[in-house]
Design an enzyme around this catalytic site. Structure first.
Site, short mmCIF file in Angstrom:
data_model
loop_
_atom_site.label_atom_id
_atom_site.label_comp_id
_atom_site.label_asym_id
_atom_site.label_seq_id
_atom_site.Cartn_x
_atom_site.Cartn_y
_atom_site.Cartn_z
N TYR A 170 -7.80 10.25 -1.08
CA TYR A 170 -6.92 11.40 -1.31
C TYR A 170 -7.64 12.75 -1.33
O TYR A 170 -7.00 13.78 -1.44
CB TYR A 170 -6.17 11.22 -2.64
CG TYR A 170 -4.90 10.41 -2.52
CD1 TYR A 170 -4.94 9.08 -2.13
CD2 TYR A 170 -3.66 10.99 -2.79
CE1 TYR A 170 -3.79 8.33 -2.02
CE2 TYR A 170 -2.49 10.25 -2.67
CZ TYR A 170 -2.56 8.93 -2.29
OH TYR A 170 -1.41 8.19 -2.17
N LYS A 184 -11.29 -3.57 -2.02
CA LYS A 184 -11.32 -4.24 -0.71
C LYS A 184 -12.78 -4.32 -0.29
O LYS A 184 -13.17 -3.88 0.80
CB LYS A 184 -10.44 -3.44 0.26
CG LYS A 184 -10.18 -4.14 1.59
CD LYS A 184 -9.35 -5.42 1.48
CE LYS A 184 -9.33 -6.12 2.82
NZ LYS A 184 -8.82 -7.50 2.75
N ASP A 228 -5.25 -6.94 -0.81
CA ASP A 228 -4.19 -7.68 -0.11
C ASP A 228 -3.73 -8.88 -0.93
O ASP A 228 -2.53 -9.14 -1.07
CB ASP A 228 -4.66 -8.09 1.31
CG ASP A 228 -6.00 -8.82 1.33
OD1 ASP A 228 -6.70 -8.82 0.30
OD2 ASP A 228 -6.34 -9.39 2.39
N ASP A 235 -1.57 3.64 -5.30
CA ASP A 235 -0.32 4.18 -4.77
C ASP A 235 0.55 3.05 -4.22
O ASP A 235 1.74 2.94 -4.55
CB ASP A 235 -0.64 5.20 -3.68
CG ASP A 235 0.60 5.87 -3.12
OD1 ASP A 235 1.46 6.28 -3.93
OD2 ASP A 235 0.72 5.97 -1.89
N ASP A 273 4.12 1.20 -6.10
CA ASP A 273 5.47 1.11 -5.49
C ASP A 273 5.94 -0.34 -5.46
O ASP A 273 7.11 -0.63 -5.74
CB ASP A 273 5.47 1.67 -4.06
CG ASP A 273 5.80 3.16 -3.99
OD1 ASP A 273 5.52 3.87 -4.99
OD2 ASP A 273 6.32 3.61 -2.96
C1 IPM Z 1 2.94 9.32 -5.76
C2 IPM Z 1 3.31 9.96 -4.46
C3 IPM Z 1 2.19 10.92 -4.05
C4 IPM Z 1 0.94 10.08 -3.95
C5 IPM Z 1 2.46 11.71 -2.77
C6 IPM Z 1 3.70 12.59 -2.91
C7 IPM Z 1 1.29 12.56 -2.34
O1 IPM Z 1 3.56 8.99 -3.49
O2 IPM Z 1 2.88 10.02 -6.79
O3 IPM Z 1 2.71 8.10 -5.78
O4 IPM Z 1 0.71 9.45 -2.91
O5 IPM Z 1 0.19 10.02 -4.92
MN MN Z 2 3.36 6.95 -4.22
#
Ligand code: IPM
Ligand code: MN
Length: 340
Positions: A125, A172, A205, A229, A233
């Site tokens: 990042y 990884k 993975d 990240d 999710d």
């Molecule tokens: C999150 C989002 C951000 C990230 C984006 C908006 C840059 O997806 O907070 O997880 O990848 O960290």
């Molecule tokens: Mn995210």
């Protein structure tokens, strides 16, 4: 408060509603950061706003993002705050509050109560690299993955302080030997210093696969920025989707904190009064805990659980309430407790 864009503007007021109902005597100041302002002025985060935010006890953040602006805008706001306030800990808890929200076949056995501890200031990042021979067939794009001894050490140490039973370190290292080598060597040095907490390693993975196969095995997952990240999710989807998942961006040493739902500005859903305020409300509970208001934080979480189980929630969780009515349902439960 930085409601930001789209869904953020709808959910932050609901979190504030709940924070006011809990009666913790907090003061709020609203900052107008958003794509409209960026389009009009070309400035994503004005210096005076950055200064005020860097002095706040806590930042309650909605979301940034808008189809009219490019990706650099989100980075200029959210990543800048994470990096420049050195909010190196990103906590992303995932708890399944009601078995009916699980997408897994065996919801009864799929207990989910885990915490992703994501490194938040380094990795892929950092924005180092470049595009060479841009827009030609010979183009080369390089995106550096930056991992430092300090950065890896402090996030691993923090993960052990959050664990109840186990820290699972995810990297990884089989394919990315330099970054993985640093993570491995710091982990091997740090884990034995925490004998009360078990520790193991998974490749990223495999971790993704295991999260779907049996999420109940996980307590704390600690990992770098990009894997964190992705895995957060995935974890969010295990507990009912992006509308439910909260996060905290912290620097435990300076006390700075930014609290935001994991979801984004959701341009396709925003503006219709249907987005779920729970992620933002649970983020505000994490903010209360960070400010030392542990009992209030627990009360907000309990009110959320109670509302979800009663079906007093938005359509993504199987209810029929609007964003604001779902916020009311939680604020009412919190208010009853504050009176009791
Ligand atoms: C999150 C989002 C951000 C990230 C984006 C908006 C840059 O997806 O907070 O997880 O990848 O960290
Ligand atoms: Mn995210």
């Amino acid at each position: 408060m930085v409601p930001g864009d789209g869904a953020g503007k709808e959910v932050v007021p609901e979190a504030v509603k709940v924070l006011k109902a809990i009666g913790a005597g907090l003061e709020f100041e609203d900052f107008d950061i958003g794509a409209d302002r960026y389009l009009a002025t070309g400035v994503a985060l004005p210096p005076e706003v950055f200064k005020d935010l860097s002095e706040a006890d806590a930042i309650l953040f909605g979301a940034v993002g808008d189809p009219r602006v490019d990706d650099a805008y989100a980075a200029a706001v959210l990543l800048r705050l994470r990096f420049e306030l050195d909010l190196y800990v990103n906590l992303r808890p995932a708890k399944l509050y009601d078995a009916r929200l699980s997408p897994l076949k065996d919801a009864e056995r799929a207990v989910v109560d885990l915490l992703v501890v994501r490194e938040n200031t380094e990795g892929a990042y950092v924005g180092m690299g470049g595009r060479f021979k841009k827009d030609t067939p010979e183009e080369v794009a390089v995106q550096e993955d930056v991992n430092t001894y300090l950065g890896v050490t402090r996030i691993l140490e923090h993960a052990f302080t959050r664990a109840r039973r186990e820290v699972c370190m995810v990297d990884k290292s089989n394919a990315m030997a330099f970054a993985g080598g640093l993570w491995q060597s710091r982990w091997k040095a740090i884990a034995p210093r925490h004998p009360k907490v078990a520790s193991r390693h998974l490749y990223s993975d495999t971790c993704a696969m295991e999260l779907v196969r049996d999420p109940s095995q996980f307590d704390v997952i600690v990992t770098g920025n990009l894997f964190g990240d992705l895995l957060s999710d995935l974890s969010a989807q295990l507990i009912g989707g992006m509308g439910v998942a909260p996060s905290a961006n912290l620097n435990p040493e300076t006390g700075r904190g930014l609290f935001e739902p994991v979801h984004g500005s959701a341009p396709k859903l925003a503006g219709r009064g249907i987005v779920n305020p729970v992620g933002a409300i649970l983020s505000s509970a994490m903010m209360l805990a960070h400010l030392g208001l542990e009992a209030e934080a627990a009360a907000v979480e309990a009110a959320v659980v109670n509302a979800i189980r009663a079906g007093d929630c938005t359509a993504d969780l199987g209810g029929s309430l609007s964003t604001s009515a779902a916020g009311d349902a939680i604020a009412k439960r919190v208010g009853e407790r504050a009176k009791a």
